[in-house]
Scaffold this motif. Structure first.
Motif: not given
Length: 195
Positions: A171-185, A152-165
């Motif tokens: 086995g290696e809790p100290q080694a952070k990793q990231w996964s990315y989804a493609p961008y969507v508008d 939701v957005s209170r303002l009329p906007q176009v957002y380009r965003l992606r999901v990042e995990a």
């Protein structure tokens, strides 16, 4: 007696008998009408719950579970309070039906709501307003979960965003990793009256 039979079979006698029967029927209706009106008014002034639209769907190919859906409606004239809703099992017996299933794990669905606003670069999907921290989700090998995020957005906007995990291997809790989804508008248009 013959004069009575003669009178009833004559035209005037038949007419008199019909008038007498109608009069008797009118008297009975007049006597019963208050009772019938009271019953009708009582039925209009009481609650009446009805169970309808019963639908049973069979199991999916990965499950033996069925789904029973129905509606409960108050068809009466006053409010009703549902205190209990139960299934009554009248009988049961072993099934002779074979349902071939495929192996699949159930997918958990997480539903969230996120409010977007200009200048806010990161929004925690799982954040809750009543809790400062959200527990991590553990995924076993092959496990899947679905997320449904209402944007939701209170303002009329176009957002380009992606999901990042952000995640880590147990086995290696100290080694952070990231996964990315493609961008969507995502377009939240300006609202206005119809032309």
């Amino acid at each position: 007696m013959t004069s009575l039979v003669g009178f009833l079979t004559a035209d005037a006698g038949v007419f008199a008998a019909v008038v007498a029967a109608i009069g008797l029927l009118a008297a009975v209706v007049a006597l019963l009408r208050p009772s019938l009106d009271a019953r009708r008014k009582k039925a209009e002034d009481t609650a009446r719950l009805e169970i309808a639209a019963l639908h049973l769907s069979g199991p999916a190919e990965w499950s033996t579970a069925h789904e029973l859906s129905f509606t409960v409606s108050n068809a009466g004239g006053r409010p009703a309070v549902l205190v209990s809703l139960e299934l009554f099992v009248e009988s049961f017996a072993p099934s002779g039906t074979l349902h071939r299933t495929i192996t699949a794990a159930p997918v958990e669905v997480y539903q969230h709501r996120v409010e977007l606003s200009p200048g806010k670069a990161r929004v925690d999907v799982r954040a809750r307003s009543f809790s400062s921290q959200v527990k991590p989700l553990n995924f076993e090998k092959g496990e899947t979960a679905a997320f449904v995020v209402k944007l939701v957005s209170r303002l009329p906007q176009v957002y380009r965003l992606r999901v990042e995990a952000e995640w880590y291997d147990v086995g290696e809790p100290q080694a952070k990793q990231w996964s990315y989804a493609p961008y969507v508008d995502v377009d939240f248009p300006r609202c206005g009256p119809q032309p």
